[in-house]
Write a protein that holds these residues in place. Structure first.
Motif, PDB file in Angstrom:
ATOM      1  N   ALA A 128      -1.830  -9.086 -11.605  1.00 42.98           N
ATOM      2  CA  ALA A 128      -2.707  -8.968 -12.779  1.00 42.98           C
ATOM      3  C   ALA A 128      -2.099  -8.171 -13.922  1.00 42.98           C
ATOM      4  N   LEU A 129      -1.113  -7.345 -13.626  1.00 44.19           N
ATOM      5  CA  LEU A 129      -0.622  -6.404 -14.627  1.00 44.19           C
ATOM      6  C   LEU A 129       0.884  -6.603 -14.824  1.00 44.19           C
ATOM      7  N   PRO A 130       1.289  -7.093 -15.983  1.00 50.33           N
ATOM      8  CA  PRO A 130       2.727  -7.262 -16.208  1.00 50.33           C
ATOM      9  C   PRO A 130       3.449  -5.918 -16.084  1.00 50.33           C
ATOM     10  N   GLY A 131       4.553  -5.909 -15.405  1.00 47.04           N
ATOM     11  CA  GLY A 131       5.315  -4.672 -15.225  1.00 47.04           C
ATOM     12  C   GLY A 131       4.647  -3.685 -14.289  1.00 47.04           C
ATOM     13  N   ALA A 132       3.821  -4.197 -13.391  1.00 51.97           N
ATOM     14  CA  ALA A 132       3.069  -3.311 -12.500  1.00 51.97           C
ATOM     15  C   ALA A 132       3.986  -2.400 -11.684  1.00 51.97           C
ATOM     16  N   ALA A 133       5.106  -2.953 -11.253  1.00 53.15           N
ATOM     17  CA  ALA A 133       5.999  -2.178 -10.387  1.00 53.15           C
ATOM     18  C   ALA A 133       6.402  -0.868 -11.059  1.00 53.15           C
ATOM     19  N   ALA A 134       6.566  -0.895 -12.381  1.00 52.03           N
ATOM     20  CA  ALA A 134       6.985   0.316 -13.093  1.00 52.03           C
ATOM     21  C   ALA A 134       5.802   1.188 -13.488  1.00 52.03           C
ATOM     22  N   ARG A 135       4.610   0.607 -13.518  1.00 53.96           N
ATOM     23  CA  ARG A 135       3.455   1.343 -14.050  1.00 53.96           C
ATOM     24  C   ARG A 135       2.515   1.890 -12.996  1.00 53.96           C
ATOM     25  N   VAL A 136       2.564   1.323 -11.801  1.00 55.63           N
ATOM     26  CA  VAL A 136       1.563   1.678 -10.796  1.00 55.63           C
ATOM     27  C   VAL A 136       2.219   2.427  -9.648  1.00 55.63           C
ATOM     28  N   SER A 137       1.612   3.521  -9.233  1.00 54.51           N
ATOM     29  CA  SER A 137       2.047   4.099  -7.967  1.00 54.51           C
ATOM     30  C   SER A 137       0.831   4.228  -7.055  1.00 54.51           C
ATOM     31  N   ILE A 138       1.013   3.780  -5.831  1.00 59.91           N
ATOM     32  CA  ILE A 138      -0.072   3.793  -4.856  1.00 59.91           C
ATOM     33  C   ILE A 138       0.295   4.791  -3.761  1.00 59.91           C
ATOM     34  N   THR A 139      -0.544   5.790  -3.610  1.00 64.91           N
ATOM     35  CA  THR A 139      -0.347   6.774  -2.554  1.00 64.91           C
ATOM     36  C   THR A 139      -1.197   6.351  -1.364  1.00 64.91           C
ATOM     37  N   ALA A 140      -0.538   6.118  -0.233  1.00 68.28           N
ATOM     38  CA  ALA A 140      -1.265   5.694   0.966  1.00 68.28           C
ATOM     39  C   ALA A 140      -1.197   6.824   1.972  1.00 68.28           C
ATOM     40  N   MET A 190       6.055   0.184  -4.627  1.00 64.36           N
ATOM     41  CA  MET A 190       4.854   0.704  -5.296  1.00 64.36           C
ATOM     42  C   MET A 190       4.072   1.659  -4.400  1.00 64.36           C
ATOM     43  N   VAL A 191       4.298   1.553  -3.081  1.00 65.53           N
ATOM     44  CA  VAL A 191       3.472   2.299  -2.121  1.00 65.53           C
ATOM     45  C   VAL A 191       4.274   3.441  -1.491  1.00 65.53           C
ATOM     46  N   THR A 192       3.724   4.658  -1.561  1.00 62.43           N
ATOM     47  CA  THR A 192       4.314   5.808  -0.888  1.00 62.43           C
ATOM     48  C   THR A 192       3.336   6.269   0.179  1.00 62.43           C
ATOM     49  N   ALA A 193       3.800   6.315   1.421  1.00 66.39           N
ATOM     50  CA  ALA A 193       2.883   6.643   2.517  1.00 66.39           C
ATOM     51  C   ALA A 193       3.211   8.003   3.127  1.00 66.39           C
ATOM     52  N   SER A 194       2.179   8.767   3.433  1.00 63.33           N
ATOM     53  CA  SER A 194       2.387  10.050   4.113  1.00 63.33           C
ATOM     54  C   SER A 194       1.133  10.414   4.904  1.00 63.33           C
ATOM     55  N   ALA A 199      -9.956  16.306   6.136  1.00 61.43           N
ATOM     56  CA  ALA A 199     -10.886  17.401   6.418  1.00 61.43           C
ATOM     57  C   ALA A 199     -10.261  18.778   6.194  1.00 61.43           C
ATOM     58  N   ALA A 200      -8.975  18.811   5.853  1.00 63.44           N
ATOM     59  CA  ALA A 200      -8.295  20.082   5.586  1.00 63.44           C
ATOM     60  C   ALA A 200      -7.947  20.133   4.089  1.00 63.44           C
ATOM     61  N   PRO A 201      -7.524  21.308   3.593  1.00 61.66           N
ATOM     62  CA  PRO A 201      -7.128  21.351   2.186  1.00 61.66           C
ATOM     63  C   PRO A 201      -6.077  20.275   1.896  1.00 61.66           C
ATOM     64  N   LEU A 202      -6.240  19.584   0.766  1.00 57.65           N
ATOM     65  CA  LEU A 202      -5.383  18.438   0.478  1.00 57.65           C
ATOM     66  C   LEU A 202      -4.095  18.888  -0.202  1.00 57.65           C
ATOM     67  N   PRO A 203      -3.006  18.138  -0.002  1.00 58.56           N
ATOM     68  CA  PRO A 203      -1.758  18.467  -0.705  1.00 58.56           C
ATOM     69  C   PRO A 203      -1.916  18.223  -2.215  1.00 58.56           C
ATOM     70  N   ILE A 228     -15.126  16.953   1.607  1.00 55.56           N
ATOM     71  CA  ILE A 228     -14.117  15.910   1.337  1.00 55.56           C
ATOM     72  C   ILE A 228     -14.351  15.332  -0.065  1.00 55.56           C
ATOM     73  N   LEU A 229     -15.619  15.005  -0.355  1.00 58.60           N
ATOM     74  CA  LEU A 229     -15.907  14.414  -1.673  1.00 58.60           C
ATOM     75  C   LEU A 229     -15.546  15.387  -2.802  1.00 58.60           C
ATOM     76  N   ARG A 230     -15.805  16.687  -2.581  1.00 59.47           N
ATOM     77  CA  ARG A 230     -15.473  17.677  -3.612  1.00 59.47           C
ATOM     78  C   ARG A 230     -13.951  17.738  -3.824  1.00 59.47           C
ATOM     79  N   ARG A 231     -13.204  17.777  -2.732  1.00 64.85           N
ATOM     80  CA  ARG A 231     -11.735  17.849  -2.861  1.00 64.85           C
ATOM     81  C   ARG A 231     -11.159  16.581  -3.474  1.00 64.85           C
ATOM     82  N   VAL A 232     -11.738  15.425  -3.113  1.00 64.98           N
ATOM     83  CA  VAL A 232     -11.264  14.164  -3.695  1.00 64.98           C
ATOM     84  C   VAL A 232     -11.499  14.175  -5.205  1.00 64.98           C
ATOM     85  N   ARG A 233     -12.685  14.669  -5.607  1.00 75.27           N
ATOM     86  CA  ARG A 233     -13.009  14.677  -7.040  1.00 75.27           C
ATOM     87  C   ARG A 233     -12.017  15.542  -7.803  1.00 75.27           C
ATOM     88  N   GLU A 234     -11.585  16.636  -7.191  1.00 76.01           N
ATOM     89  CA  GLU A 234     -10.632  17.529  -7.863  1.00 76.01           C
ATOM     90  C   GLU A 234      -9.287  16.854  -8.114  1.00 76.01           C
TER      91      GLU A 234
END
Lengths: 274, 174, 127
Positions: A128-140, A190-194, A199-203, A228-234
């Motif tokens: 859907a997005l031209p040049g997505a590989a350079a513009r998008v990073s997905i953290t998994a 595009m995908v970086t996995a770690s 439930a613990a403080p997030l990196p 979890i929701l509070r930390r995600v929002r941050e």
């Protein structure tokens, strides 16, 4: 056969509650076969012992492992459809309107399991997005190291690619690798996995434009859901989008989100000033 | 045989003997026992039953054997052969048909189900091999005994305690 | 909703038909592509055709081409269900006019997922 009728019923109820999948009576053998490896990994002699332990002291990790072991091969691409189709129909146009043309889009798949979700997102954006590989990073991320390794490898069995992956996308983004299928190098870049324990403080990560936190809150109690929701929002941009599982909501859990109806599903956005 | 040349990009002067010796190690790299076992495991899981496992242990020799097979024709020529005893074949047919299985299976049902399993495994084996290849229609009967000198790759497994083999046989006609 | 299941294996025809009937489809079966075309020519035009590839008389790819050559059958959604599993084969089938592709072996859930993608899963059959 080490599993008692009571233990089997408990497992059935758990799986039904968390996944809406019904284990028919008579599937004791399936529960035995799928849970024995988990019992062994946790240093227990048999499945009965595993069930007793988790019943007495429920913990989200073991619970999720049990449910996932019994719903394996249930992981679909485009699971529930709408949270993915609305990414390109609604979310992406909104983000493109408010972001500069060279600004990176950061997306987080927060319980990525074996990788179907982050690669579904990657495929959609590349198409859907031209040049997505350079513009998008997905953290998994996932709590399981094994799942993170699987996501990094980007390899899927025949049975896995059969589950809800449109054939045109399979041929466009995958190649055969022996008896498996391998996702294209462009998508893997595009995908970086770690590993990450929600439930613990997030990196330090993000800030994310879109977060997929699907089918994982269900395993936690209310105070943990809230934190979890509070930390995600941050970790999210103020105008970001959060997708939860079909059976999950922020309503009655954390009132600092605004619910937006998209198609037959919903997204949640941080409330301003909350 | 011209297809074999195409596959291995063999120089024009490559002789028959040379080609054969090149073919064997390449095929072994592409198709090992673990790959065949993985393909058979998925076929069992999906078609025979979600908790059905093939235990990688050789059993007693099959006494009343029935085989089903599909041929692969292309850069590599051979066949994928499934062999078990008749009782096992009937049980497999019942598993495939599930609630649609008649009380008394007629022999055609058994042949058909065993043939379809060979087709499913054969199609997936073909995809691992160099192509393009064509998959033949399944046949059932007495095939060359698994374990013969033409076996390229073979797994001996137990299903519900009964012996069963999947063998990739070839190169046929070479 | 109508579905035509074309496969030379009667076990496979029963498996696929059973899954589709479970979703409320009215199903007819054919043992090869030519028999499948006969069903269409007699006026029974399905919403969905599930088609094997390797069959005697007329194979699945020929069937797909024949259906696509007739504008009167444009409404037929074609899903290959076959053990042909090379990347190139899937491309060929899609190029010939198949909409979806299920590789054997498959589970009932795989068929359900594909029908959902195609918008051919009747309401209430989604779980």
């Amino acid at each position: 056969m080490t599993i008692t009728a009571t233990s089997f019923d408990w497992v059935r109820e758990l799986v039904h509650r968390e996944s809406a999948i019904v284990l028919q009576p008579g599937k004791e053998y399936l529960v035995e076969a799928r849970l024995l490896p988990i019992a062994r990994q946790m240093g227990m002699a048999d499945v009965g012992k595993l069930v007793d332990t988790v019943r007495q002291r429920p913990d989200p990790d073991s619970t999720r492992r049990i449910v996932e072991a019994l719903t394996t091969n249930e992981t679909s691409w485009f699971r529930d459809g709408d949270p993915f189709t609305t990414l390109t129909s609604t979310v992406l146009p909104a983000l493109q309107a408010s972001r500069g043309p060279h600004e990176r889009l950061q997306i987080w798949s927060a319980a990525c399991s074996s990788g179907q979700e982050p690669y579904t997102i990657a495929m959609l954006l590349e198409d859907a997005l031209p040049g997505a590989a350079a513009r998008v990073s997905i953290t998994a991320t996932d709590i399981s190291r094994e799942m993170v390794q699987r996501t990094k490898a980007g390899r899927f069995s025949q049975l896995e690619v059969n589950r809800g992956l449109p054939a045109p996308m399979l041929v466009r983004h995958f190649t055969r690798a022996g008896s498996e299928w391998e996702v294209s190098p462009a998508l893997r870049r595009m995908v970086t996995a770690s590993t990450c324990n929600l439930a613990a403080p997030l990196p330090r990560m993000g800030p994310f434009d879109v977060v997929y936190l699907r089918n994982v809150l269900i395993y936690f109690d209310l105070p943990t859901k809230q934190s979890i929701l509070r930390r995600v929002r941050e970790l999210m941009r103020p105008d970001g989008w959060l997708f939860l599982g079909a059976a999950e909501t922020t309503l009655g859990v954390d009132d600092s989100w605004e619910r937006v109806v998209l198609g037959r599903s919903s997204a949640y956005r941080p409330l301003k000033g909350a | 045989m011209y297809q074999e040349q195409w596959l291995f990009s063999a120089p024009a002067d490559t002789g028959e003997r040379r080609r054969r010796s090149d073919a064997a190690p390449l095929l072994a790299e592409l198709l090992d026992e673990a790959t065949v076992q993985g393909i058979a495991d998925e076929a069992w899981l999906a078609l025979v039953g979600e908790a059905e496992v093939l235990v990688p242990l050789p059993g007693e020799p099959v006494t009343d054997p029935i085989s089903s097979w599909v041929e692969i024709v292309g850069p590599w020529n051979g066949a994928v052969v499934l062999t078990c005893d008749r009782t096992t074949a009937e049980e497999l047919a019942r598993c495939l048909l599930r609630e649609h299985a008649p009380d008394v299976l007629d022999p055609e049902d058994v042949d058909d189900a065993l043939g379809e399993l060979a087709n499913v495994i054969g199609g997936n084996v073909k995809a691992v091999l160099p192509g393009p290849s064509v998959l033949g229609l399944p046949a059932v009967g007495a095939a060359p005994a698994p374990g013969g000198p033409t076996d390229t790759c073979r797994i001996d497994v137990l299903w519900r305690g009964r012996p069963l083999t999947v063998s990739v046989q070839g190169p046929a006609g070479a | 909703m109508r579905a035509l299941v074309i496969d030379d294996s009667r076990a496979m025809r029963r498996i696929v038909s059973g899954i589709l009937e479970g979703f409320g489809y009215e199903v007819r079966q054919a043992g090869h592509g030519r028999e499948g075309l006969d069903v269409l020519e007699q006026g029974w035009v399905p919403d969905l055709a599930c088609v094997d590839w390797n069959m005697p008389v007329m194979d699945g790819l020929q069937f797909v081409s024949a259906v696509r050559a007739n504008p009167a059958w444009r409404q037929v959604t074609i899903m290959m269900v076959t053990s042909e599993s090379e990347h190139t084969q899937i491309v060929r089938a899609l190029a010939a006019g198949a909409h979806e592709y299920v590789i054997k072996p498959f589970t009932a859930d795989a068929i359900r997922d594909k029908l959902a993608l195609l918008g051919l899963l009747p309401e209430g059959a989604s779980l």
